[in-house]
Design a protein around this motif. Structure first.
Motif, PDB file in Angstrom:
ATOM      1  N   ALA A 299       0.828  -1.207   0.000  1.00 43.92           N
ATOM      2  CA  ALA A 299       0.000   0.000   0.000  1.00 43.92           C
ATOM      3  C   ALA A 299       0.862   1.256   0.000  1.00 43.92           C
ATOM      4  CB  ALA A 299      -0.909  -0.002   1.218  1.00 43.92           C
ATOM      5  N   TYR A 300       0.283   2.298  -0.545  1.00 46.27           N
ATOM      6  CA  TYR A 300       0.897   3.619  -0.555  1.00 46.27           C
ATOM      7  C   TYR A 300      -0.192   4.642  -0.270  1.00 46.27           C
ATOM      8  CZ  TYR A 300       2.705   7.981  -2.525  1.00 46.27           C
ATOM      9  OH  TYR A 300       3.071   9.277  -2.705  1.00 46.27           O
ATOM     10  N   SER A 301       0.006   5.437   0.749  1.00 43.70           N
ATOM     11  CA  SER A 301      -0.943   6.488   1.090  1.00 43.70           C
ATOM     12  C   SER A 301      -0.507   7.762   0.373  1.00 43.70           C
ATOM     13  CB  SER A 301      -0.979   6.698   2.606  1.00 43.70           C
ATOM     14  OG  SER A 301      -1.929   7.677   2.933  1.00 43.70           O
ATOM     15  N   LYS A 302      -1.184   8.047  -0.724  1.00 41.79           N
ATOM     16  CA  LYS A 302      -0.808   9.170  -1.588  1.00 41.79           C
ATOM     17  C   LYS A 302      -1.451  10.460  -1.093  1.00 41.79           C
ATOM     18  CE  LYS A 302      -1.906  10.844  -6.206  1.00 41.79           C
ATOM     19  NZ  LYS A 302      -2.424  12.064  -5.665  1.00 41.79           N
ATOM     20  N   PRO A 303      -0.638  11.470  -0.831  1.00 36.77           N
ATOM     21  CA  PRO A 303      -1.241  12.768  -0.512  1.00 36.77           C
ATOM     22  C   PRO A 303      -1.991  13.273  -1.750  1.00 36.77           C
ATOM     23  CG  PRO A 303       1.117  12.766  -0.069  1.00 36.77           C
ATOM     24  CD  PRO A 303       0.807  11.501  -0.772  1.00 36.77           C
ATOM     25  N   ALA A 304      -3.189  13.710  -1.546  1.00 40.30           N
ATOM     26  CA  ALA A 304      -4.005  14.164  -2.677  1.00 40.30           C
ATOM     27  C   ALA A 304      -3.400  15.407  -3.299  1.00 40.30           C
ATOM     28  CB  ALA A 304      -5.425  14.435  -2.223  1.00 40.30           C
ATOM     29  N   PHE A 305      -3.402  15.454  -4.605  1.00 41.93           N
ATOM     30  CA  PHE A 305      -2.878  16.601  -5.336  1.00 41.93           C
ATOM     31  C   PHE A 305      -3.716  17.842  -5.038  1.00 41.93           C
ATOM     32  CE2 PHE A 305      -2.058  18.947  -9.372  1.00 41.93           C
ATOM     33  CZ  PHE A 305      -0.696  19.070  -9.232  1.00 41.93           C
ATOM     34  N   PHE A 306      -5.009  17.635  -4.927  1.00 43.05           N
ATOM     35  CA  PHE A 306      -5.941  18.704  -4.597  1.00 43.05           C
ATOM     36  C   PHE A 306      -6.507  18.439  -3.202  1.00 43.05           C
ATOM     37  CE2 PHE A 306      -5.994  18.231  -9.213  1.00 43.05           C
ATOM     38  CZ  PHE A 306      -5.622  19.508  -9.593  1.00 43.05           C
ATOM     39  N   SER A 307      -5.613  18.365  -2.201  1.00 40.10           N
ATOM     40  CA  SER A 307      -6.026  17.945  -0.862  1.00 40.10           C
ATOM     41  C   SER A 307      -7.014  18.904  -0.219  1.00 40.10           C
ATOM     42  CB  SER A 307      -4.808  17.764   0.030  1.00 40.10           C
ATOM     43  OG  SER A 307      -4.110  18.975   0.147  1.00 40.10           O
ATOM     44  N   SER A 308      -6.918  20.187  -0.485  1.00 37.01           N
ATOM     45  CA  SER A 308      -7.861  21.120   0.128  1.00 37.01           C
ATOM     46  C   SER A 308      -9.278  20.873  -0.376  1.00 37.01           C
ATOM     47  CB  SER A 308      -7.441  22.562  -0.134  1.00 37.01           C
ATOM     48  OG  SER A 308      -7.349  22.800  -1.521  1.00 37.01           O
ATOM     49  N   LEU A 309      -9.423  20.481  -1.641  1.00 34.76           N
ATOM     50  CA  LEU A 309     -10.751  20.153  -2.157  1.00 34.76           C
ATOM     51  C   LEU A 309     -11.286  18.879  -1.511  1.00 34.76           C
ATOM     52  CD1 LEU A 309     -10.325  20.901  -5.970  1.00 34.76           C
ATOM     53  CD2 LEU A 309     -11.593  22.217  -4.297  1.00 34.76           C
ATOM     54  N   LEU A 310     -10.406  17.882  -1.311  1.00 31.77           N
ATOM     55  CA  LEU A 310     -10.846  16.647  -0.669  1.00 31.77           C
ATOM     56  C   LEU A 310     -11.230  16.882   0.785  1.00 31.77           C
ATOM     57  CD1 LEU A 310      -8.425  13.936  -2.052  1.00 31.77           C
ATOM     58  CD2 LEU A 310     -10.853  14.124  -2.430  1.00 31.77           C
ATOM     59  N   LYS A 311     -10.460  17.702   1.474  1.00 30.86           N
ATOM     60  CA  LYS A 311     -10.796  17.999   2.868  1.00 30.86           C
ATOM     61  C   LYS A 311     -12.113  18.756   2.957  1.00 30.86           C
ATOM     62  CE  LYS A 311      -6.108  17.870   4.610  1.00 30.86           C
ATOM     63  NZ  LYS A 311      -4.950  18.612   5.071  1.00 30.86           N
ATOM     64  N   ALA A 312     -12.338  19.655   2.025  1.00 29.54           N
ATOM     65  CA  ALA A 312     -13.602  20.389   2.010  1.00 29.54           C
ATOM     66  C   ALA A 312     -14.779  19.464   1.717  1.00 29.54           C
ATOM     67  CB  ALA A 312     -13.546  21.506   0.978  1.00 29.54           C
TER      68      ALA A 312
END
Length: 162
Positions: free
Chosen positions: A129-142
């Motif tokens: 497994a690899y936990s990839k930081p989202a490229f658009f993490s602020s959108l995912l957090k929102a």
């Protein structure tokens, strides 16, 4: 009571309509565009991880793997994924029903890790497994997500006779 009067010209003036329509539709369009980019990145990394694990598992299948050579073989095939962020669990058993898939923890990684290559003819289960930081993490957090995307592959096979 209001009556339409064509001489006023209020209903014919459309100078701000384009700006208003753009203002309403642009955020939705950009959100969809960002989602497409994120999905494309995830699919590319998933494919890369699948191929790397399949090739590295050949070392286990033939009985020539150590933990270091297994991880090195995975890292050599994945230039797009940082090697230090990879977690894996390799387990062996006498039958496939004796093997269990490791759950995912709340931090989007494997809940436990280990490395057991078994012996000749052992049934094997490999999870990477690899936990990839989202490229658009602020959108995912929102949107209510944690900002990380778990990319994981699972491979089951039987060791060769060696």
């Amino acid at each position: 009571m209001y009556r339409f009067r064509p001489d006023l010209g209020i209903h014919r003036d459309r100078s701000g309509v384009t700006a208003i329509e753009f203002g309403l539709l642009a955020p939705v369009f950009l959100l969809i565009l960002c989602a497409w980019i994120e999905v494309g990145l995830c699919l590319m990394m998933e494919s890369t991880l699948d191929n790397a694990v399949r090739d590295a598992s050949r070392l286990i299948r033939t009985g020539s793997a150590t933990e270091a050579t297994f991880k090195a073989a995975i890292c050599a095939k994945m230039p797009v994924i940082p090697c230090a962020s990879i977690t894996y669990n390799v387990q062996s058993g006498s039958s496939f029903s004796a093997l269990s898939v490791i759950a995912v923890s709340s931090t989007s990684t494997l809940a436990s890790t280990g490395f057991n290559t078994g012996s000749s003819g052992s049934d094997m289960l490999v999870q990477v497994a690899y936990s990839k930081p989202a490229f658009f993490s602020s959108l995912l957090k929102a949107a209510g997500f944690g900002g990380n995307i778990l990319i994981m592959t699972t491979l089951a096979f039987q060791n060769e006779s060696y």
